[in-house]
Design an enzyme around this catalytic site. Structure first.
Site, short mmCIF file in Angstrom:
data_model
loop_
_atom_site.label_atom_id
_atom_site.label_comp_id
_atom_site.label_asym_id
_atom_site.label_seq_id
_atom_site.Cartn_x
_atom_site.Cartn_y
_atom_site.Cartn_z
N THR A 146 -2.80 9.25 -6.62
CA THR A 146 -2.68 8.26 -7.70
C THR A 146 -3.92 8.26 -8.59
O THR A 146 -3.82 8.36 -9.82
CB THR A 146 -2.47 6.86 -7.11
OG1 THR A 146 -3.37 6.69 -6.02
CG2 THR A 146 -1.06 6.62 -6.67
N PHE A 171 0.73 -1.64 -10.77
CA PHE A 171 0.46 -1.79 -9.33
C PHE A 171 1.55 -2.60 -8.62
O PHE A 171 1.37 -3.02 -7.49
CB PHE A 171 -0.91 -2.44 -9.12
CG PHE A 171 -2.03 -1.59 -9.67
CD1 PHE A 171 -2.51 -0.50 -8.97
CD2 PHE A 171 -2.58 -1.87 -10.91
CE1 PHE A 171 -3.52 0.31 -9.48
CE2 PHE A 171 -3.60 -1.07 -11.44
CZ PHE A 171 -4.06 0.02 -10.72
N CYS A 195 0.21 -3.29 -4.86
CA CYS A 195 -0.76 -2.28 -4.40
C CYS A 195 -2.01 -2.91 -3.79
O CYS A 195 -2.67 -3.75 -4.41
CB CYS A 195 -1.15 -1.39 -5.57
SG CYS A 195 -2.43 -0.21 -5.14
C1 HEM Z 1 -3.92 4.35 -10.32
C2 HEM Z 1 -3.89 4.20 -9.01
C3 HEM Z 1 -2.78 3.49 -8.26
C4 HEM Z 1 -1.54 3.07 -8.67
C5 HEM Z 1 -0.92 3.19 -10.07
C6 HEM Z 1 -0.89 2.46 -7.53
C7 HEM Z 1 0.37 1.91 -7.55
C8 HEM Z 1 1.00 1.35 -6.45
C9 HEM Z 1 2.32 0.78 -6.47
C10 HEM Z 1 3.24 0.67 -7.69
C11 HEM Z 1 2.60 0.33 -5.22
C12 HEM Z 1 3.90 -0.35 -4.74
C13 HEM Z 1 3.79 -1.84 -4.96
C14 HEM Z 1 5.11 -2.58 -4.76
O1 HEM Z 1 5.94 -2.13 -3.96
O2 HEM Z 1 5.32 -3.60 -5.44
C15 HEM Z 1 1.45 0.64 -4.38
C16 HEM Z 1 1.35 0.34 -3.04
C17 HEM Z 1 0.25 0.62 -2.27
N1 HEM Z 1 -0.95 1.18 -2.69
FE1 HEM Z 1 -1.38 1.77 -4.58
N2 HEM Z 1 -1.74 2.53 -6.45
C18 HEM Z 1 -2.91 3.14 -6.85
C19 HEM Z 1 -4.04 3.37 -6.08
C20 HEM Z 1 -4.18 3.00 -4.76
C21 HEM Z 1 -5.39 3.17 -3.97
C22 HEM Z 1 -6.72 3.74 -4.50
C23 HEM Z 1 -5.11 2.73 -2.70
C24 HEM Z 1 -5.99 2.65 -1.47
C25 HEM Z 1 -6.97 3.44 -1.17
C26 HEM Z 1 -3.73 2.28 -2.69
C27 HEM Z 1 -3.08 1.77 -1.60
C28 HEM Z 1 -1.78 1.27 -1.61
C29 HEM Z 1 -1.11 0.76 -0.42
C30 HEM Z 1 -1.69 0.70 1.01
C31 HEM Z 1 0.16 0.33 -0.83
C32 HEM Z 1 1.26 -0.29 0.02
C33 HEM Z 1 1.13 -1.81 -0.02
C34 HEM Z 1 2.24 -2.50 0.78
O3 HEM Z 1 3.33 -1.93 0.95
O4 HEM Z 1 2.02 -3.63 1.22
N3 HEM Z 1 -3.20 2.46 -3.96
N4 HEM Z 1 0.48 1.24 -5.16
#
Ligand code: HEM
Length: 350
Positions: free
Chosen positions: A157, A285, A292
């Site tokens: 990402t 996010f 996220c």
């Molecule tokens: C530009 C960078 C990023 C974008 C656009 C992004 C976007 C997202 C999105 C859309 C989701 C799903 C949220 C939902 O279901 O409503 C998500 C979940 C998640 N992201 Fe990111 N993310 C990014 C970077 C990161 C980073 C740097 C980390 C950690 C090191 C991370 C860890 C997670 C985790 C653990 C989830 C699952 C949360 C859950 O299911 O409770 N993300 N992210």
């Protein structure tokens, strides 16, 4: 930690100044190093074969998973077609990554000092020593899975944010020049931008935001099952336990809201007062309790990488190169552009 890792990476970038470099995943090593440091206090050297192995696994994993894969909608396809559904491959990648974490967790366990947690693994191991740990899921299997989650969710990402940023900066040199002018005015020449500068860099902030909106490279949020219901949504009745996914890309490209969603125009995020303007339709996010987990880390990384890179370097296409396309290579969990090359030059200030 993020600024320190960028500083080491910038030394690597300086060595390729003036040369053609592949833009796709150019920032993946610095991103992997930041996660590896946060999780396990480790980092990779730029020519470490182990780093390349991890990077390949993460990339292939994210390419075969996602909405284009039958398992996304019909998880039970793994029983009837484990090979053609890609399930067997996913299992191989999964155990290869888990294998990487096992020895590292063992080493942390052997050297753990509960009064001085070094990183995420230490913090988890300390929790797992409490009497109610098992009930709360603090076991080794969950620890390995969480490490894997950080790498899968947090590496491609952030790295893709920079791939798309490079593409849009070469396609829109006027936008690149405007960011550089703002950086020169606010930060000056003698030092790199720092996170504290961010509130005084509204145009840079608007460019980051527009890159995420315009590309929407995470087009769909994660599927979640509704715990309440029946609920009414847009004229539909959703029974309890319905699997719901937010279509983030459609919010980012809603013509009724944005007017010209298919135009790359950072100014849409600048208010009449010249300050950065937030927008409720900007949701890269996700939303709600399961949004996220890494949002603040991703924002800090993207700001640091983009502002520091454009402060130090001018990014351009090689002479005679075809303009890279903003079309995506394949519909997958994360949207990527086709391969393209760029050249970084040291900036010459007026
Ligand atoms: C530009 C960078 C990023 C974008 C656009 C992004 C976007 C997202 C999105 C859309 C989701 C799903 C949220 C939902 O279901 O409503 C998500 C979940 C998640 N992201 Fe990111 N993310 C990014 C970077 C990161 C980073 C740097 C980390 C950690 C090191 C991370 C860890 C997670 C985790 C653990 C989830 C699952 C949360 C859950 O299911 O409770 N993300 N992210």
């Amino acid at each position: 930690m993020i600024a320190d890792e960028y500083a080491l990476f910038a030394e690597h970038l300086k060595k390729v100044v003036g040369q053609e470099v592949k833009a796709n995943n150019l920032f993946i090593t610095v991103v992997l190093n930041i996660i590896w440091k946060m999780v396990a206090s480790r980092r990779f050297d730029y020519d470490d074969p182990e780093r390349q192995r991890l990077q390949d696994i993460v990339t292939e994993f994210t390419q075969i998973t996602g909405p284009q894969n039958i398992l996304f909608l019909f998880p039970s396809a793994r029983f009837v077609a484990p090979e053609s559904s890609g399930f067997n491959k996913i299992k191989v990648y999964h155990s290869a990554m888990q294998g990487l974490f096992g020895p590292c967790i063992a080493e942390h366990r052997a050297t753990l000092d509960p009064s001085h947690p070094r990183d995420f693994i230490d913090a988890f191991l300390i929790e797992s020593q409490r009497s109610d740990a098992e009930k709360r899921g603090f076991d080794e299997n969950n620890l390995r899975t969480l490490c894997l989650d950080f790498f899968i969710a947090g590496s491609e990402t952030t790295s893709l944010s920079m791939t798309w940023a490079l593409l849009l900066m070469v396609l829109y040199p006027d936008v690149q020049a405007k960011v550089q002018a703002e950086l020169d005015e606010v930060v000056g020449e003698g030092r790199l931008p720092s996170y504290e500068d961010r509130p005084r860099l509204p145009y840079t902030e608007a460019v980051m935001t527009e890159i995420w909106r315009y590309t929407s490279f995470v087009p769909l949020a994660v599927p979640h099952r509704s715990s309440v219901g029946p609920a009414q949504l847009g004229g539909y009745t959703l029974p309890k336990d319905t699997t719901v996914m937010i279509h983030l890309q459609s919010a980012h490209h809603d013509r009724g809201h944005w007017g010209d969603p298919d135009v790359f125009r950072p100014e849409r995020f600048i208010g009449e007062d010249g300050k950065f303007r937030k927008d409720d339709y900007f949701v890269p996010f996700g939303l709600g309790k399961r949004a996220c987990l890494g949002e603040s880390m991703a924002r800090t990384e993207f700001f640091t990488f983009l502002s520091c890179m454009l402060h130090q370097f001018h990014v351009r296409l090689p002479k005679g190169a075809k303009k890279p396309s903003t079309e995506v290579r394949q519909f997958a969990i994360f949207l990527q552009p086709d391969d393209f090359n760029v050249i970084l030059d040291h900036r010459v200030r007026a």
